[in-house]
Motif scaffolding. Structure first.
Motif, short mmCIF file in Angstrom:
data_model
loop_
_atom_site.label_atom_id
_atom_site.label_comp_id
_atom_site.label_asym_id
_atom_site.label_seq_id
_atom_site.Cartn_x
_atom_site.Cartn_y
_atom_site.Cartn_z
N ASP A 240 -31.15 7.67 8.62
CA ASP A 240 -30.04 8.39 9.23
C ASP A 240 -28.72 7.74 8.89
O ASP A 240 -28.60 6.51 8.81
CB ASP A 240 -30.19 8.44 10.75
CG ASP A 240 -31.36 9.30 11.19
OD1 ASP A 240 -31.73 10.22 10.45
OD2 ASP A 240 -31.91 9.04 12.28
N VAL A 241 -27.70 8.59 8.71
CA VAL A 241 -26.33 8.14 8.52
C VAL A 241 -25.50 8.89 9.55
O VAL A 241 -25.08 10.03 9.32
CB VAL A 241 -25.81 8.43 7.10
CG1 VAL A 241 -24.37 7.96 6.96
CG2 VAL A 241 -26.70 7.78 6.07
N THR A 245 -26.64 13.38 10.15
CA THR A 245 -26.86 13.33 8.71
C THR A 245 -27.94 12.33 8.35
O THR A 245 -27.99 11.23 8.92
CB THR A 245 -25.55 12.95 7.97
OG1 THR A 245 -24.51 13.85 8.35
CG2 THR A 245 -25.74 13.01 6.47
N ASN A 246 -28.82 12.71 7.43
CA ASN A 246 -29.77 11.74 6.88
C ASN A 246 -29.73 11.78 5.37
O ASN A 246 -29.30 12.77 4.75
CB ASN A 246 -31.19 11.98 7.41
CG ASN A 246 -31.81 13.27 6.91
OD1 ASN A 246 -32.09 13.42 5.72
ND2 ASN A 246 -32.05 14.22 7.81
N PHE A 265 -28.58 14.39 0.61
CA PHE A 265 -28.12 14.31 1.99
C PHE A 265 -28.48 15.61 2.68
O PHE A 265 -28.54 16.68 2.06
CB PHE A 265 -26.61 14.06 2.08
CG PHE A 265 -25.78 15.29 1.79
CD1 PHE A 265 -25.34 16.10 2.84
CD2 PHE A 265 -25.46 15.64 0.49
CE1 PHE A 265 -24.58 17.24 2.58
CE2 PHE A 265 -24.71 16.77 0.23
CZ PHE A 265 -24.27 17.58 1.28
N HIS A 267 -27.20 17.49 6.23
CA HIS A 267 -26.29 17.43 7.38
C HIS A 267 -26.57 18.60 8.32
O HIS A 267 -26.49 19.77 7.93
CB HIS A 267 -24.83 17.48 6.92
CG HIS A 267 -23.85 17.43 8.05
ND1 HIS A 267 -23.65 16.31 8.83
CD2 HIS A 267 -23.01 18.38 8.55
CE1 HIS A 267 -22.74 16.56 9.75
NE2 HIS A 267 -22.34 17.81 9.60
#
Length: 297
Positions: A240-241, A245-246, A265, A267
């Motif tokens: 995960d970011v 988002t991952n 990515f 989102h």
């Protein structure tokens, strides 16, 4: 997924059946796809890519508690940059009977190798971008979204699960394939081992995978002996970011091919919608990329 319950006079009058449960679901996606070596022209191309998939699952339960059902899909693709067949229509149906942890399927079967944990460790970009991260490389029976699969070739499979252990055996007249995998989950990690006997020398013979988490990162290591196509090994990860988002990454190595790798990515836009995109260097040396929106329903 949207569920519609049909209970008609005819169904109620049918011996042993009180109602039929019909579930509709699927997704749509659209965006752009780039390929630096288009399969048709040999030149680089940037095209619109799209897919609409409607899945229908139908079940009924007998007085003895056995669930009988079927799955069918209607799918429309554009050319998808050479990675998917074009056209619209229903695929071959998969029929099944299920009781407890035991399920028997016939027709357009899932396939023991296709359904094996670790064969799809990630879902890269908008379109899959060639699926080089699928170690067994589609060299076995698999559920076909756009065709009959093994439905016309006596496809049959048996699946059983008990707690953390599961086993899956499948067979069809396609190259006289017989395949199986067993999987076990412990402490958040899943290990799986699969094998196949086939008359096709290019089919997968052996596959293995292990997957779990290192802190915030989900990782999978998968291997397949793909007969005359050689061995393929894949290391894939997801993390995960931020909250919505991952990012997914993979590295793939195969005999007699370039090293492949990719990153994407995903989102979350809310309500079952997402913005997705990725870029890969394929095992065949091609560079591909995509970007677009997917919505689930």
């Amino acid at each position: 997924m949207k569920k519609v319950l049909f209970a008609t006079t005819a169904l109620v009058a049918t011996a042993g059946v009180a109602a039929a449960d019909v579930t509709f679901g699927g997704y749509g996606r659209f965006g752009i796809a780039y390929n630096d070596n288009d399969a048709t022209t040999g030149d680089s191309s940037t095209d619109v890519t799209s897919r609409l998939r409607l899945q229908i699952d139908m079940t009924a339960e007998s007085d003895a508690g056995v669930t009988f059902g079927a799955r069918v899909r209607m799918q429309q693709n554009n050319t998808d940059n050479g990675n998917s067949p074009a056209g619209t229509g229903f695929n071959g149906a998969r029929f099944f009977a299920r009781s407890g942890g035991l399920e028997v399927g016939v027709g357009n079967i899932y396939g023991a190798l296709e359904f094996m944990p670790g064969m799809y460790p990630i879902d890269l970009g908008l379109t899959g971008l060639g699926y080089d991260y699928t170690a067994y490389n589609f060299r076995g029976d698999a559920y076909s979204s756009g065709g009959n699969g093994a439905a016309g070739s006596n496809g049959v499979e048996v699946m059983y699960s008990a707690g953390d252990f599961s086993v899956h055996v499948s067979a069809s007249d396609v190259s006289d394939r017989i395949a199986a995998h067993a999987a076990y989950t412990f402490s958040g990690w899943t290990i799986a081992l699969g094998a196949q006997d086939s008359d096709n020398a290019a089919d997968t013979e052996l596959a293995a995978s292990v997957g779990g988490s290192f802190g915030p990162v989900d990782v999978t290591l998968a291997y397949a002996d793909n007969g005359t196509a050689g061995d393929r090994i894949v290391l894939a990860g997801r993390f995960d970011v931020g909250a919505a988002t991952n990012v997914e990454v993979y590295v793939a190595d195969q005999d007699n091919a370039d090293t492949g790798y990719g990153i994407d990515f995903n989102h979350d836009l809310g309500g079952g919608t997402s913005l997705r995109g990725g870029v890969v260097k394929r095992l065949n040396g091609n560079t591909q990329a995509d970007l677009g929106v997917r919505f689930n329903f």
